[in-house]
Design a protein around this motif. Structure first.
Motif: not given
Length: 419
Positions: A186-195, A219-238
């Motif tokens: 579900r990461l693709e849609a979640v990241m699209l929402v946040v962006y 959006a930045i706060r949610l971006g940090r949470l997503i990265r913490e939740l899925l640290p192995g996903q490089s696109e989350a950090g990007a």
């Protein structure tokens, strides 16, 4: 609306709604009782003062209204399900407001809004419906703002939202956190929402301000949470890097009158070096190893801008190459437009105009004011004043954001004076 209530609505309505959806299990009921609670606040707060914890007050008031609503419906219907629902709600009311606001810890997310974004992004819904519903219900964007973000007519987006809610209700999609193994899917849609939330804050489509800082920060706060939740996903950090690098320029994007300042004219000493340093580190990590995804490529473009001490030192040729890579992994008319603008800076405005000509017939860009605005800018650089004025008039007709309109009006006046 009273200015204090309006400010709290703008800052807190998304979180209040997310908590109510968790407590009540219904988008529609949660939306209705939240609006009722804000209406009560409008009546009471000017006389009684704003409570110490406005969010807790709003959740508690809305919760009481939901109990009253279910109680009335149960009197008519005497349905067992509704009676059970009342019993649960009354148990919640017996607990403290703090308990209602406390996040269930068992899912590891610990944030109502992020939890419900993942819930909205259920695979039973089409990707665009997932994103649109989340933006509307949890992030507080209007249907018009979402329609413009998707470059579709308002009526189309309204129908899409209605169908998404019907799908959730008819399919009885549960309001719960997906198991850990489903989060990445579900990461693709979640990241699209946040962006998209960040973009609406960074380049507001409507309203008086060019930047809606509360949306950018959220959006930045949610971006940090997503990265913490899925640290192995490089696109989350990007994604986080991309937002930080854009956000670093916020203080230079408007002048003292609130008018938009173009990137090349910004005072770069106002850029936040702390956010640039964090963003550059995240870009480097995202580009290391696996093939670059769309957020990593966009973050790399933002990084090149951030590293240029002066506008003249921007490596436009490298930016053109990155846009070409982005067009291969995520083609879209907006990326084509940005590519054309980069080509104009790297090679010359005439070459950029040639690329813009190919975009004029794109249905998705018919209502997108940045297309005629870009044309006007390139014609201005070519000293074709009457043609530039015509393009700026078209851009003005397509935007309702006051800061953008002020900038375009000034450009139009300059072109008319030279024509």
């Amino acid at each position: 609306m009273d200015t204090s209530v309006e400010r709290i609505y703008r800052e807190e309505s998304g979180r209040v709604l997310a908590t109510l959806i968790r407590l009540l299990g219904s988008f529609d009921v949660a939306e209705e009782v939240m609006q009722d609670a804000f209406a009560t606040a409008l009546e009471q707060w000017p006389r009684q003062g704003i409570p110490d914890n406005p969010r807790a007050w709003l959740v508690s008031t809305a919760h009481h209204k939901a109990v009253d609503r279910f109680r009335r419906e149960s009197c008519f219907n005497s349905k067992r399900e509704e009676l059970q629902k009342i019993a649960v709600l009354e148990q919640q009311l017996a607990e403290s407001e703090d308990n209602m606001l406390r996040q269930p810890a068992e899912d590891g997310i610990g944030d109502d809004r992020l939890r419900l974004i993942f819930t909205c992004c259920h695979p039973a819904l089409m990707l665009e419906a997932q994103v649109a519903l989340t933006l509307r219900t949890l992030c507080g964007l209007s249907t018009e703002e979402i329609a413009r973000a998707f470059l579709v007519p308002l009526a189309t987006m309204s129908q899409r939202l209605v169908r998404a809610k019907q799908k959730i209700r008819d399919a009885r999609i549960p309001y719960r956190v997906p198991p850990e193994g489903e989060l990445a899917a579900r990461l693709e849609a979640v990241m699209l929402v946040v962006y998209l939330v960040f973009n609406e804050g960074y380049s507001a489509i409507s309203g008086d301000a060019a930047v809606r800082r509360e949306l950018c920060s959220e959006a930045i706060r949610l971006g940090r949470l997503i990265r913490e939740l899925l640290p192995g996903q490089s696109e989350a950090g990007a994604l986080l890097a991309l937002m930080l690098l854009h956000h670093s320029r916020r203080s230079a994007r408007t002048d003292a009158r609130g008018e938009v300042v173009l990137l090349e004219e910004q005072d770069r000493s106002l850029w936040s070096q702390q956010e640039i340093r964090e963003g550059l580190g995240l870009v480097e990590s995202a580009l290391r190893g696996s093939p670059a995804g769309p957020y990593a490529l966009q973050a790399a473009i933002a990084a090149i801008h951030a590293q240029a001490a002066r506008a003249e030192e921007t490596d436009w040729k490298q930016i053109v190459l990155l846009y070409q890579a982005l067009l291969r992994v995520q083609p879209s008319p907006v990326v084509e437009l940005n590519h054309a603008a980069a080509v104009a800076m790297a090679i010359g405005p005439a070459e950029g105009l040639r690329l813009l000509d190919g975009l004029e017939g794109k249905q998705e860009l018919r209502e997108y004011y940045l297309l005629p605005a870009a044309r006007g800018d390139l014609l201005r650089r070519l000293r074709q004043w009457p043609e530039a004025a015509l393009a700026y008039r078209r851009a003005l007709a397509l935007t309702s954001n006051e800061a953008a309109r002020a900038f375009l009006s000034r450009r139009l006046a300059e072109m008319e004076a030279r024509a």
